[in-house]
Design an enzyme around this catalytic site. Structure first.
Site, mmCIF file in Angstrom:
data_model
loop_
_atom_site.group_PDB
_atom_site.id
_atom_site.type_symbol
_atom_site.label_atom_id
_atom_site.label_comp_id
_atom_site.label_asym_id
_atom_site.label_seq_id
_atom_site.Cartn_x
_atom_site.Cartn_y
_atom_site.Cartn_z
ATOM 1 N N GLY A 1 0.832 -1.206 0.000
ATOM 2 C CA GLY A 1 0.000 0.000 0.000
ATOM 3 C C GLY A 1 0.864 1.252 0.000
ATOM 4 O O GLY A 1 0.593 2.196 0.738
ATOM 5 N N ASN B 1 1.638 -2.231 5.373
ATOM 6 C CA ASN B 1 0.891 -0.993 5.578
ATOM 7 C C ASN B 1 -0.499 -1.015 4.938
ATOM 8 O O ASN B 1 -1.400 -0.315 5.393
ATOM 9 C CB ASN B 1 1.717 0.169 5.000
ATOM 10 C CG ASN B 1 0.888 1.423 4.815
ATOM 11 O OD1 ASN B 1 0.618 2.158 5.762
ATOM 12 N ND2 ASN B 1 0.430 1.666 3.583
ATOM 13 N N TYR C 1 -12.589 -3.731 11.676
ATOM 14 C CA TYR C 1 -11.283 -3.058 11.607
ATOM 15 C C TYR C 1 -10.508 -3.254 12.920
ATOM 16 O O TYR C 1 -9.302 -3.562 12.905
ATOM 17 C CB TYR C 1 -11.522 -1.576 11.329
ATOM 18 C CG TYR C 1 -10.288 -0.748 11.107
ATOM 19 C CD1 TYR C 1 -9.598 -0.792 9.895
ATOM 20 C CD2 TYR C 1 -9.819 0.108 12.100
ATOM 21 C CE1 TYR C 1 -8.465 -0.009 9.678
ATOM 22 C CE2 TYR C 1 -8.689 0.896 11.899
ATOM 23 C CZ TYR C 1 -8.022 0.832 10.681
ATOM 24 O OH TYR C 1 -6.906 1.616 10.476
HETATM 25 P P1 NDP Z 1 -5.105 5.043 2.404
HETATM 26 O O1 NDP Z 1 -6.497 4.625 2.196
HETATM 27 O O2 NDP Z 1 -4.713 6.457 2.172
HETATM 28 O O3 NDP Z 1 -4.104 4.102 1.533
HETATM 29 C C1 NDP Z 1 -4.257 2.727 1.585
HETATM 30 C C2 NDP Z 1 -3.186 2.072 0.751
HETATM 31 O O4 NDP Z 1 -3.382 0.638 0.812
HETATM 32 C C3 NDP Z 1 -3.235 2.435 -0.711
HETATM 33 O O5 NDP Z 1 -1.917 2.446 -1.230
HETATM 34 C C4 NDP Z 1 -4.017 1.281 -1.333
HETATM 35 O O6 NDP Z 1 -3.708 1.068 -2.698
HETATM 36 C C5 NDP Z 1 -3.523 0.126 -0.499
HETATM 37 N N1 NDP Z 1 -4.434 -1.016 -0.494
HETATM 38 C C6 NDP Z 1 -5.708 -1.045 -0.071
HETATM 39 N N2 NDP Z 1 -6.232 -2.273 -0.250
HETATM 40 C C7 NDP Z 1 -5.245 -3.032 -0.794
HETATM 41 C C8 NDP Z 1 -5.161 -4.377 -1.222
HETATM 42 N N3 NDP Z 1 -6.201 -5.209 -1.113
HETATM 43 N N4 NDP Z 1 -4.002 -4.819 -1.759
HETATM 44 C C9 NDP Z 1 -2.943 -3.980 -1.865
HETATM 45 N N5 NDP Z 1 -2.959 -2.701 -1.481
HETATM 46 C C10 NDP Z 1 -4.101 -2.222 -0.955
HETATM 47 O O7 NDP Z 1 -4.759 4.583 3.899
HETATM 48 P P2 NDP Z 1 -3.803 5.216 5.016
HETATM 49 O O8 NDP Z 1 -2.549 5.689 4.427
HETATM 50 O O9 NDP Z 1 -4.606 6.119 5.851
HETATM 51 O O10 NDP Z 1 -3.544 3.904 5.899
HETATM 52 C C11 NDP Z 1 -2.367 3.126 5.818
HETATM 53 C C12 NDP Z 1 -2.382 2.145 6.984
HETATM 54 O O11 NDP Z 1 -2.441 2.872 8.217
HETATM 55 C C13 NDP Z 1 -3.604 1.225 6.968
HETATM 56 O O12 NDP Z 1 -3.228 -0.078 7.403
HETATM 57 C C14 NDP Z 1 -4.518 1.868 7.986
HETATM 58 O O13 NDP Z 1 -5.407 0.941 8.556
HETATM 59 C C15 NDP Z 1 -3.516 2.402 8.990
HETATM 60 N N6 NDP Z 1 -4.026 3.473 9.835
HETATM 61 C C16 NDP Z 1 -4.508 4.622 9.275
HETATM 62 C C17 NDP Z 1 -5.021 5.624 10.092
HETATM 63 C C18 NDP Z 1 -5.578 6.897 9.561
HETATM 64 O O14 NDP Z 1 -6.191 7.653 10.330
HETATM 65 N N7 NDP Z 1 -5.373 7.230 8.305
HETATM 66 C C19 NDP Z 1 -5.070 5.442 11.569
HETATM 67 C C20 NDP Z 1 -4.521 4.217 12.032
HETATM 68 C C21 NDP Z 1 -4.025 3.262 11.181
HETATM 69 P P3 NDP Z 1 -4.843 1.225 -3.866
HETATM 70 O O15 NDP Z 1 -5.414 2.590 -3.735
HETATM 71 O O16 NDP Z 1 -4.119 1.002 -5.135
HETATM 72 O O17 NDP Z 1 -5.842 0.130 -3.634
#
Ligand code: NDP
Length: 248
Positions: A14, A92, A157
């Site tokens: 991600g 991530n 989640y």
């Molecule tokens: P975003 O939604 O901004 O980005 C998510 C990323 O994960 C994208 O690159 C997306 O790629 C990728 N992704 C999603 N599903 C898949 C999949 N099935 N296979 C491969 N890649 C995938 O999320 P954040 O940056 O906010 O979050 C990143 C991490 O941090 C996550 O694990 C989230 O749970 C965690 N987190 C976030 C918080 C927040 O407030 N933002 C708080 C606490 C934890 P694509 O778009 O190409 O699918």
């Protein structure tokens, strides 16, 4: 001064936007060569790779749905085939499908558990044999404070993120003797597209509950990851909270 990561190879799942993008950029700034993965956003992933090129590093861009065990393991294998090794694995990629239990469907449950939690098992199980061979590995799993505290409307989640913490501690115990550290970062609410989905009135309520009265920045999470992989040689099995005090 943070240690350099020259000659190290890092895979960030991600890595096309949000927190993963910042992690990939920070690792590249310290000299690591990078593989990033995305599921749907190819253009965003390619833009990150260009930024990494401009930093003087290299970036391999790999499409894979990490909720699929073959694709997730393939991602690790392709990285090792391309670069010849894998030193740093950052799990991530994550999604939300927020609903109260009353409204939650099996599909909402399964997609979140498969994407957020099962993926971590898939990539780690593919990565550790080569890390053992080289007696070196740094694994960081991105959890969430919701995995520690729970949250209304996020049972799927929260279960996935709590599971990551438990998995991290167990894998850390098993792999410590091979000089492989496994840690979790538990971010609080962080300014990314994931948070942008939350309606404004709820964002206001959330802000009021954060002692630092602001959301985290993706780079603030990335810098904690970098600390663990660059200078956390004696840190394993930990959950590092980067959350503005929202959970203590
Ligand atoms: P975003 O939604 O901004 O980005 C998510 C990323 O994960 C994208 O690159 C997306 O790629 C990728 N992704 C999603 N599903 C898949 C999949 N099935 N296979 C491969 N890649 C995938 O999320 P954040 O940056 O906010 O979050 C990143 C991490 O941090 C996550 O694990 C989230 O749970 C965690 N987190 C976030 C918080 C927040 O407030 N933002 C708080 C606490 C934890 P694509 O778009 O190409 O699918």
């Amino acid at each position: 001064m943070i240690s350099r990561l020259d000659n190290q190879i890092a895979l960030v799942t991600g890595g096309s936007r949000g927190i993963g993008k910042e992690i990939a950029l920070e690792l590249a700034r310290l000299g690591a060569k990078i593989a990033i993965n995305y599921n749907r956003g190819e253009a965003e992933a390619r833009a990150v790779a260009e930024e990494i090129d401009k930093l003087g590093s290299e970036c391999l861009v790999l499409q894979a749905d990490v909720s699929d065990k073959n694709q997730a393991r393939g991602l690790v294998n392709q990285t090792i085939e391309h670069y010849g090794q894998l030193d740093i694995l950052v799990n991530n990629a994550g999604i939300t499908r927020d609903k109260t239990l009353k409204k939650l469907s099996d599909e909402d449950w399964e997609s979140v558990i498969n994407t957020n939690l099962n993926s971590v098992y898939y990539t780690v199980s593919a990565a550790y044999p080569s890390m053992i061979e080289r007696s070196y590995g740094r694994i960081v799993n991105i959890s969430s404070f919701v995995g520690q505290a729970g949250n209304f409307g996020q049972s799927n989640y929260a279960a996935s993120k709590g599971g990551i913490i438990a998995f991290t501690k167990s894998a850390a115990q098993e792999l410590a003797k091979n000089n492989i550290t496994v840690n979790a970062i538990a971010p609080g609410f962080t300014e990314t597209e994931m948070l942008a989905k939350v309606p404004d009135e709820i964002r206001e309520k959330i802000l009021a509950k954060i002692p630092m009265r602001r959301f985290g920045k993706p780079n603030e999470i990335a810098r904690a990851v970098v600390f663990l992989v660059a200078d956390g040689d004696y840190i394993t099995g930990q959950q590092i909270n980067v959350n503005g005090g929202v959970y203590m």
